[in-house]
Design an enzyme around this catalytic site. Structure first.
Site, PDB file in Angstrom:
ATOM      1  N   CYS A   1      45.061  77.812  67.116  1.00  0.00           N
ATOM      2  CA  CYS A   1      45.054  77.735  65.651  1.00  0.00           C
ATOM      3  C   CYS A   1      43.796  78.334  65.030  1.00  0.00           C
ATOM      4  CB  CYS A   1      45.273  76.303  65.179  1.00  0.00           C
ATOM      5  SG  CYS A   1      43.891  75.173  65.490  1.00  0.00           S
ATOM      6  N   ASP A   2      42.658  78.315  65.746  1.00  0.00           N
ATOM      7  CA  ASP A   2      41.428  78.904  65.206  1.00  0.00           C
ATOM      8  C   ASP A   2      41.642  80.359  64.816  1.00  0.00           C
ATOM      9  OD1 ASP A   2      41.194  76.883  67.127  1.00  0.00           O
ATOM     10  OD2 ASP A   2      39.137  77.388  67.652  1.00  0.00           O
ATOM     11  N   ALA A   3      42.489  81.026  65.583  1.00  0.00           N
ATOM     12  CA  ALA A   3      42.715  82.453  65.367  1.00  0.00           C
ATOM     13  C   ALA A   3      43.248  82.744  63.972  1.00  0.00           C
ATOM     14  CB  ALA A   3      43.699  82.989  66.415  1.00  0.00           C
TER      15      ALA A   3
ATOM     16  N   PHE B   1      42.189  81.715  61.241  1.00  0.00           N
ATOM     17  CA  PHE B   1      41.055  81.974  60.342  1.00  0.00           C
ATOM     18  C   PHE B   1      40.408  83.308  60.682  1.00  0.00           C
ATOM     19  CE2 PHE B   1      36.535  82.009  59.451  1.00  0.00           C
ATOM     20  CZ  PHE B   1      36.423  81.474  58.183  1.00  0.00           C
TER      21      PHE B   1
END
Length: 1022
Positions: free
Chosen positions: A165-167, A169
């Site tokens: 999920c960081d990706a 951003f």
């Protein structure tokens, strides 16, 4: 170093105050844009200073293109937009140059694309294609060679797609920015397809949150699903970055909006009572430790939603405020944001003394939106400050030109075609127009007053364009519209004796026509010139207000005499001589009936300008008198400004603000007559005052300066003002007509009288005998203070501002702006009488008479208007760190009254209060992190109270003042009330010795003798 920490003691104390008072109080603090920006600067400067430090137990610093730094750059870009100068833009640009504007090493890895956000934003600002090309090439490679890996991370086997999920951003905003910059839909199409694949894989529809990656799906922690705070913060913050690139209503915008709204609703449900979000979002009880990176991203996203109208302000603002106060409570006194979880992928640990660069970036992003939410506006930002020529402000003549353009661009944002008037949104309830009246005059004000700003720019560049409008052509056309009977802006010939506001504006227009006739007069046809002359002369030839208004008649008649028209020369000469009669020596003119800034921004500005452009040629003897009256300004006026150049808030029409310094640059007209002038000091003060307002976060609203002091403030607004009235401050830019090679513009900037006469000096008084004004300088805090008088009753008065707080405080101080009166009788730097009239229960002092200045004591009488036969004989004694008051009550009836100290705004969001006992009397002390004020009731008083009010201070919503209360009875033998009103900067508490100002008070019929703590005696003889 460029970013050497320059944090002041107020911020150190602010942090210490938080730490000493604990979490229970951290969410009770009010938030204002000044405090938000200050906190952002502290964190930004600390992080830049420590940019090459080692974090997250690594053995070397992060690579400059690493995702950790990329996230910091995202936040720093947002702070750079609201910073006072361009140093942060320049720092980011150096990073980009060092990286050769390339993405990081791995072609597909989202983390390595993060820095592309910075590259593209800098391209938008600077327009250098070198900033764009490498990032575009990197993204194009991915677009043309899409990865075939699955959407599952599978223990980091698959990192070429957005499998964690960081990706969401890191990479998608780069694609969206490229699509908008290039106009190529292909970037949007690829990004939307990949984003949806990640969302479908990781988004939990039941909880409206994202799993970090597939390894957490189906797993539980203490019986609850595992949703990592920072991971969801990456997603939530990234959604706002994406929506920024699309128009509301577009398919992309609506797609991201749907996800955003679900997450926002969930987030406020799971926020902790302390204001942060637990590292495991559903596990507050298991993970109680604060974590600031995830909390910052959530704060950023929620505040963005309120600012963009997606979230209900009433529902979400309390959550955002609580989160922001939680975040800033974890900033150390040095400026480091603590409790940032180290690099990881799941809930873990965080510590108060550890941080990470991405945490600082998230905090700066959060601050940028909280700043807007609480009223912060874009400010004037100095580009390429020159700290060699101007070591204090960085301001040169070019920066003054930049500032003029900044104001003019805001004004012309309301002009779409050449017939659009310079008419701006109404603000507040005091100003006009009311019920649509005065519309032609409102437009006339906007036209003539903005021309003060435009005139020097047009002198240097007659072809100036702003927002696609040729400025010279615009003003010419709209001046002609004034004499077109069929145009809405038409101004008819004067009828009757009263010239109204039209006279003021035509006087202003005449000033500009004197200065740039070749641009706004000469191109007109003879018929247009004749008709304009006839109209303007009809206002100039006749009655005027017996004040500085005479100059409006003078300029109109003088200009048209210069152009060969028949004017009333007898009236012109009469008004010139009557204007000179207002002079009271020492550079002061009286504006009838009082003194205020009109002495400087009217009389002392109009006199030199009139003399230069007309008087020296036609009336040399009168021009010489104006010069003689003007020259003392150089010696006396600088004492009215604080050490940092701050002006005192005093007198009406504070809306005009920095016009107060109009007379300083005009001294260039008389360089030969002022051989010893400190030109660098005069420019330093002038530039500092300019920045005092242009860089205040609330100075503008709707791109136009506000009606008030810093922001909108009704008590300092007059009914004769409209929104365009604020451009009267544009008179300050007439300074650009002083020679570019003058000493004013070229001598090295310095601190003026504070670097010379006041350096190492004790508290110093300058009394001006004929104006009866006392100016005091307090080196202990670098403040200037003024005491004057205004004897104007409230009953039956037409100009109510004459008897208001604008004129009638006991004193006005550059460091403590005045607080307005309220209906509850709260006093700040004034006495308040308690009356027996139901419709007027409290009377703030406003009828003052000067008596004398003798042996360091300034004497006045304050007369009550609503209490029969009541008065106070006032004796002000400026001392080292405050004011000693020895005041005597008089009257034949009993009455109650209060006296207030200066008020402190909640500029850092809080006020601390301390109570001490000094000589058996209760002393109260308040502290706002910048200053602490103490009120010591020495004799006569029966009570003391600290009062917090809302909406009556020009700097912040909330403010606090200390009041003492007393009762007067004619039968009392002792009618003397002695009070010490003290101050010092925050950081070191008052000592008992500092609070013990007076040892003994002896009262006799003839005098009062005060024995001070050092055994010196002061005799007060009323």
């Amino acid at each position: 170093m460029l970013f050497e920490l320059k944090n002041s003691i107020r911020f150190l104390l602010f942090a210490l105050f938080f730490f000493s008072n604990g979490k229970a109080q951290q969410n009770n603090y009010s938030i204002n844009p000044v405090s938000v920006r200050n906190e952002m600067q502290r964190v930004a400067d600390w992080q830049i200073e420590h940019f090459r430090d080692v974090y997250s137990d690594k053995n070397k610093p992060h690579h400059i293109a690493d995702w950790t730094n990329g996230a910091f750059y995202v936040g720093l870009l947002k702070y750079a937009e609201i910073a006072k100068d361009d140093r942060y833009w320049n720092w980011l640009r150096k990073i980009g140059e060092e990286q050769n504007w390339k993405l990081h090493q791995r072609k597909y890895m989202a983390d390595d694309h993060t820095i592309g956000q910075m590259h593209l934003e800098l391209f938008r600002k600077f327009g250098d294609s070198a900033m764009l090309k490498p990032t575009k090439e990197g993204i194009d490679y991915v677009l043309n060679n899409p990865s075939s890996q699955p959407i599952t991370l599978d223990n980091y086997k698959n990192v070429e797609r957005w499998t964690w999920c960081d990706a969401l951003f890191m990479a998608p905003p780069v694609w969206a920015k490229l699509a908008k910059i290039t106009g190529e839909q292909k970037y949007n199409d690829f990004m939307m397809k990949e984003y949806e694949a990640s969302r479908a894989h990781l988004f939990d529809e039941e909880e409206s949150l994202f799993y970090r990656d597939n390894s957490y799906i189906g797993k539980l922690d203490h019986g609850k699903k595992i949703f990592w705070a920072r991971g969801n913060g990456w997603v939530f913050g990234g959604l706002t970055l994406l929506m920024d690139e699309y128009e509301p209503g577009s398919k992309e915008y609506e797609y991201f909006k749907a996800i955003y709204l679900k997450m926002a609703k969930k987030l406020i449900e799971i926020q902790t009572p302390d204001g942060h979000w637990a590292m495991c979002l559903l596990g507050q009880d298991v993970y109680p430790t604060p974590e600031t990176s995830g909390t910052s991203f959530f704060t950023f996203g929620l505040a963005w939603g309120v600012n963009h109208g997606l979230l209900d302000k009433a529902i979400y603002t309390p959550h955002i405020e609580k989160a922001w106060n939680c975040l800033r409570s974890h900033i150390t006194k040095e400026g480091m944001l603590g409790y940032v979880q180290p690099i990881g992928a799941a809930p873990g640990s965080a510590w108060a003394d550890k941080t990470e660069v991405y945490g600082s970036g998230a905090f700066l992003a959060a601050g940028s939106e909280v700043y807007k939410m609480v009223g912060g506006q874009p400010i004037f930002q100095i580009q390429n400050p020159d700290f060699v020529k101007s070591p204090k402000t960085g301001m040169t003549r070019q920066h003054w030109i930049d500032a003029a353009k900044y104001l003019l661009k805001g004004a012309f944002s309301y002009v779409k075609n050449y017939d659009d008037p310079l008419k701006f949104p109404k603000m507040g309830t005091v100003s006009y127009p009311k019920d649509g009246r005065n519309s032609p005059v409102e437009k006339l004000e906007g036209l003539c007053r903005t021309l003060f700003v435009a005139a020097p720019l047009l002198k240097e560049n007659p072809n100036l364009e702003i927002n696609g409008i040729k400025i010279a052509e615009y003003y010419r056309k709209n001046i002609v519209n004034l004499i077109d009977e069929n145009h809405p802006s038409y101004i008819a010939m004067k009828k009757g004796d009263w010239p109204g506001q039209t006279l003021v504006e035509f006087g202003a227009l005449s000033v500009s026509m004197f200065m740039i006739p070749e641009i706004i007069w000469d191109p007109l046809t003879k018929a247009q010139q004749d008709k304009l002359a006839k109209t303007m002369i009809s206002y100039g030839d006749g009655y005027t207000v017996p004040s500085n208004w005479k100059f409006f008649n003078i300029f109109i008649l003088s200009y048209f005499k210069e152009k060969g028209y028949q004017v009333n020369e007898k009236l012109l000469e009469d008004y010139l001589n009557k204007s000179l009669e207002h002079y009271r020596e020492d550079g002061w003119y009286n504006d009838n009936p009082a003194f205020d800034y009109y002495s400087m921004w009217a009389f002392q500005m109009y006199g030199p300008v009139w003399s230069k452009y007309f008087g020296d040629k036609h009336y040399p003897e009168i021009a010489e008198k104006f010069k003689r009256n003007f020259l003392p300004v150089e010696a006396n006026y600088p004492y009215m400004f604080g050490k940092d150049g701050k002006m005192i808030m005093w007198g009406r029409s504070i809306t005009y603000r920095f016009a107060s310094i109009s007379s300083f640059p005009l001294m260039s007209y008389y360089e030969k007559d002022l051989p010893n002038a400190n030109w660098g000091g005069l420019r330093g003060t002038s530039s500092a005052v300019l920045l005092q307002f242009l860089q205040h976060p609330e100075f503008r609203k709707d791109e136009i300066p506000t009606l008030g002091f810093y922001g909108g403030f009704e008590p300092s607004t007059q009914s004769y003002s409209c929104r365009g009235s604020v451009f009267w401050m544009g008179k300050a830019f007439l300074s650009l007509f002083s020679p570019a090679d003058s000493k004013f513009w070229n001598e090295e900037e310095n601190g003026g009288v504070w670097d010379k006469e006041l350096k190492n000096a004790p508290t110093t008084n300058h009394f001006y005998k004929n104006s009866e004004i006392l100016v005091t300088n307090y080196p202990s805090i670098g403040a200037s203070e003024i005491r004057a008088w205004c004897n104007v009753p409230q009953k039956g008065i037409k100009e109510s501002f004459r008897s208001s707080e604008n004129y009638n405080k006991l004193s006005y101080n550059s460091e403590f702006t005045w607080q307005a009166d309220n209906s509850e009788g709260t006093a700040a730097m004034n006495y308040v009488f308690k009356t027996k009239q139901a419709d007027h229960p409290f009377e703030s002092g406003h009828v003052y008479d000067f008596k004398k200045f003798e042996k360091g004591v300034y004497y006045r009488e304050l007369i009550a208007e609503y209490v029969d036969n009541a008065s106070i004989q006032l004796a002000d004694i400026p001392i080292e760190n405050g004011i000693l008051r020895v005041d005597k009550m008089e009257g034949n009836t009993a009455f109650d009254f209060t006296l207030g100290h200066y008020a402190l705004p909640h500029i850092n969001g809080f006020i601390s209060k301390t109570i001490r006992k000094i000589n058996k009397e209760e002393v109260q002390i308040i502290d706002n992190g910048n200053y602490q004020l103490a009120l010591v009731p020495i004799q006569g008083w029966k009570g003391i109270q600290t009062i917090t009010s809302t909406g009556i201070h020009p700097e912040t919503k909330e403010s606090t003042v200390i009041n003492v209360s007393g009762s007067y009875d004619p039968a009392d033998k002792n009618k003397v009330y002695v009070t010490a009103m003290l101050w010092k900067k925050s950081g070191i508490p008052f000592t008992n010795a500092e609070l013990t100002v007076v040892k003994k008070v002896k009262v006799s019929k003839e005098k009062v003798t005060v024995t001070n703590a050092d055994n010196t005696k002061t005799e007060i003889a009323y």
